[in-house]
Scaffold this motif. Structure first.
Motif, mmCIF file in Angstrom:
data_model
loop_
_atom_site.group_PDB
_atom_site.id
_atom_site.type_symbol
_atom_site.label_atom_id
_atom_site.label_comp_id
_atom_site.label_asym_id
_atom_site.label_seq_id
_atom_site.Cartn_x
_atom_site.Cartn_y
_atom_site.Cartn_z
ATOM 1 N N GLU A 31 70.541 27.653 47.685
ATOM 2 C CA GLU A 31 71.749 27.257 48.219
ATOM 3 C C GLU A 31 71.489 26.895 49.581
ATOM 4 O OE1 GLU A 31 74.869 29.944 47.493
ATOM 5 O OE2 GLU A 31 74.420 30.044 45.299
ATOM 6 N N VAL A 32 70.499 27.164 50.482
ATOM 7 C CA VAL A 32 70.430 26.936 51.615
ATOM 8 C C VAL A 32 70.174 25.195 51.832
ATOM 9 C CG1 VAL A 32 68.886 27.192 53.919
ATOM 10 C CG2 VAL A 32 69.622 29.112 52.540
ATOM 11 N N LYS A 33 70.825 24.667 52.507
ATOM 12 C CA LYS A 33 70.617 23.301 52.651
ATOM 13 C C LYS A 33 69.262 22.746 53.171
ATOM 14 C CE LYS A 33 75.334 22.069 52.815
ATOM 15 N NZ LYS A 33 76.664 21.618 53.694
ATOM 16 N N ALA A 34 68.553 21.923 52.766
ATOM 17 C CA ALA A 34 67.432 21.209 53.322
ATOM 18 C C ALA A 34 67.745 20.581 54.482
ATOM 19 C CB ALA A 34 66.606 20.580 52.343
ATOM 20 N N VAL A 35 66.929 20.825 55.622
ATOM 21 C CA VAL A 35 67.104 20.247 56.685
ATOM 22 C C VAL A 35 66.704 18.916 56.619
ATOM 23 C CG1 VAL A 35 66.241 20.118 59.381
ATOM 24 C CG2 VAL A 35 66.714 22.376 58.188
ATOM 25 N N VAL A 54 78.042 17.919 66.380
ATOM 26 C CA VAL A 54 77.491 18.327 67.781
ATOM 27 C C VAL A 54 76.035 18.058 68.070
ATOM 28 C CG1 VAL A 54 77.472 20.534 68.857
ATOM 29 C CG2 VAL A 54 79.121 20.215 67.243
ATOM 30 N N LEU A 55 75.996 17.380 69.115
ATOM 31 C CA LEU A 55 74.428 16.991 69.504
ATOM 32 C C LEU A 55 73.867 18.091 70.428
ATOM 33 C CD1 LEU A 55 72.219 14.967 69.672
ATOM 34 C CD2 LEU A 55 73.300 14.061 71.744
ATOM 35 N N SER A 93 82.086 23.429 60.030
ATOM 36 C CA SER A 93 82.290 22.055 59.183
ATOM 37 C C SER A 93 81.635 20.917 59.963
ATOM 38 C CB SER A 93 83.647 22.200 59.170
ATOM 39 O OG SER A 93 84.350 21.839 60.780
ATOM 40 N N LYS A 94 81.008 21.322 61.217
ATOM 41 C CA LYS A 94 80.546 20.156 61.880
ATOM 42 C C LYS A 94 78.991 20.054 61.481
ATOM 43 C CE LYS A 94 83.712 19.701 65.355
ATOM 44 N NZ LYS A 94 84.506 18.611 65.661
ATOM 45 N N THR A 95 78.555 18.831 61.590
ATOM 46 C CA THR A 95 77.103 18.509 61.397
ATOM 47 C C THR A 95 76.315 18.912 62.722
ATOM 48 O OG1 THR A 95 77.355 16.800 59.864
ATOM 49 C CG2 THR A 95 75.486 16.499 60.966
ATOM 50 N N ILE A 96 75.398 19.610 62.785
ATOM 51 C CA ILE A 96 74.572 19.679 63.946
ATOM 52 C C ILE A 96 73.093 19.023 64.111
ATOM 53 C CG2 ILE A 96 73.732 21.772 65.446
ATOM 54 C CD1 ILE A 96 76.460 22.362 64.809
ATOM 55 N N ALA A 97 73.472 18.137 65.096
ATOM 56 C CA ALA A 97 72.280 17.008 65.554
ATOM 57 C C ALA A 97 71.397 17.805 66.336
ATOM 58 C CB ALA A 97 72.648 15.900 65.538
ATOM 59 N N ASP A 119 75.298 22.222 58.460
ATOM 60 C CA ASP A 119 74.622 21.042 58.085
ATOM 61 C C ASP A 119 73.805 20.525 59.230
ATOM 62 O OD1 ASP A 119 74.026 18.668 56.849
ATOM 63 O OD2 ASP A 119 75.768 17.479 57.535
ATOM 64 N N ALA A 120 72.633 20.781 59.256
ATOM 65 C CA ALA A 120 71.515 20.668 60.334
ATOM 66 C C ALA A 120 70.851 19.161 60.206
ATOM 67 C CB ALA A 120 70.684 21.658 60.751
ATOM 68 N N VAL A 121 70.732 18.500 61.157
ATOM 69 C CA VAL A 121 69.805 17.265 61.294
ATOM 70 C C VAL A 121 68.907 17.433 62.264
ATOM 71 C CG1 VAL A 121 70.080 14.783 61.351
ATOM 72 C CG2 VAL A 121 71.914 16.111 60.370
ATOM 73 N N ASN A 122 67.613 16.890 62.111
ATOM 74 C CA ASN A 122 66.605 16.987 62.964
ATOM 75 C C ASN A 122 66.109 15.561 63.255
ATOM 76 O OD1 ASN A 122 64.649 18.101 64.762
ATOM 77 N ND2 ASN A 122 63.288 17.666 63.268
ATOM 78 N N LEU A 123 65.952 15.038 64.613
ATOM 79 C CA LEU A 123 65.301 14.026 65.036
ATOM 80 C C LEU A 123 63.709 14.019 64.733
ATOM 81 C CD1 LEU A 123 65.463 10.972 66.225
ATOM 82 C CD2 LEU A 123 65.587 12.137 68.587
#
Length: 139
Positions: A31-35, A54-55, A93-97, A119-123
């Motif tokens: 259930e842990v979302k993939a990064v 959120v950056l 509820s925010k995406t974390i970039a 919900d995490a996004v990596n550069l």
């Protein structure tokens, strides 16, 4: 003989219960979302939505002061309180970039936050890749 049958039945039930618990833990891990690992252009599109994203710059203070993305919040991921600070400041509820210098620390930070329910996004390539792509940084 009756006791032998009861013992076998109890053992079978115990094994069944134990295997169900293993599946439940495995399901929870899935259930842990993939990064998400994204390139500069995709990252730029994601962070443009300032109401939902959120950056975060997870570099050291020295690296942050040398240059960062406009609007980034600085939280050094090497601090023991990194996850706690994020959980106190940012709604899930925010995406974390996230980004760092080369993308390694921010990938780790993104995994930590993903495990916490964000919900995490990596550069990919970090701020160095961002600069190589000709994107703007500020000091």
């Amino acid at each position: 003989m009756k006791h032998f049958v009861y013992i076998i039945m109890l053992m079978a039930i115990a094994v069944g219960v134990a295997s169900c618990k293993s599946e439940t833990k495995s399901e929870q891990q899935q259930e842990v979302k993939a990064v998400r690992q994204v390139d500069c252009d995709e990252f730029e599109k994601i962070i443009a939505d300032k109401n939902r994203v959120v950056l975060i710059d997870v570099c050291s203070t020295e690296e942050f002061n040398a240059g960062h993305l406009k609007g980034a919040i600085h939280i050094d991921m090497r601090q023991d309180t990194f996850r706690k600070k994020c959980e106190e400041q940012f709604d899930k509820s925010k995406t974390i970039a996230l980004y760092c210098r080369n993308g390694f620390r921010s990938s780790t930070a993104a995994r930590i936050l993903s495990e916490a329910g964000y919900d995490a996004v990596n550069l990919k390539g970090g701020i160095n890749g961002w600069k190589e792509a000709g994107k703007e940084i500020v000091k």
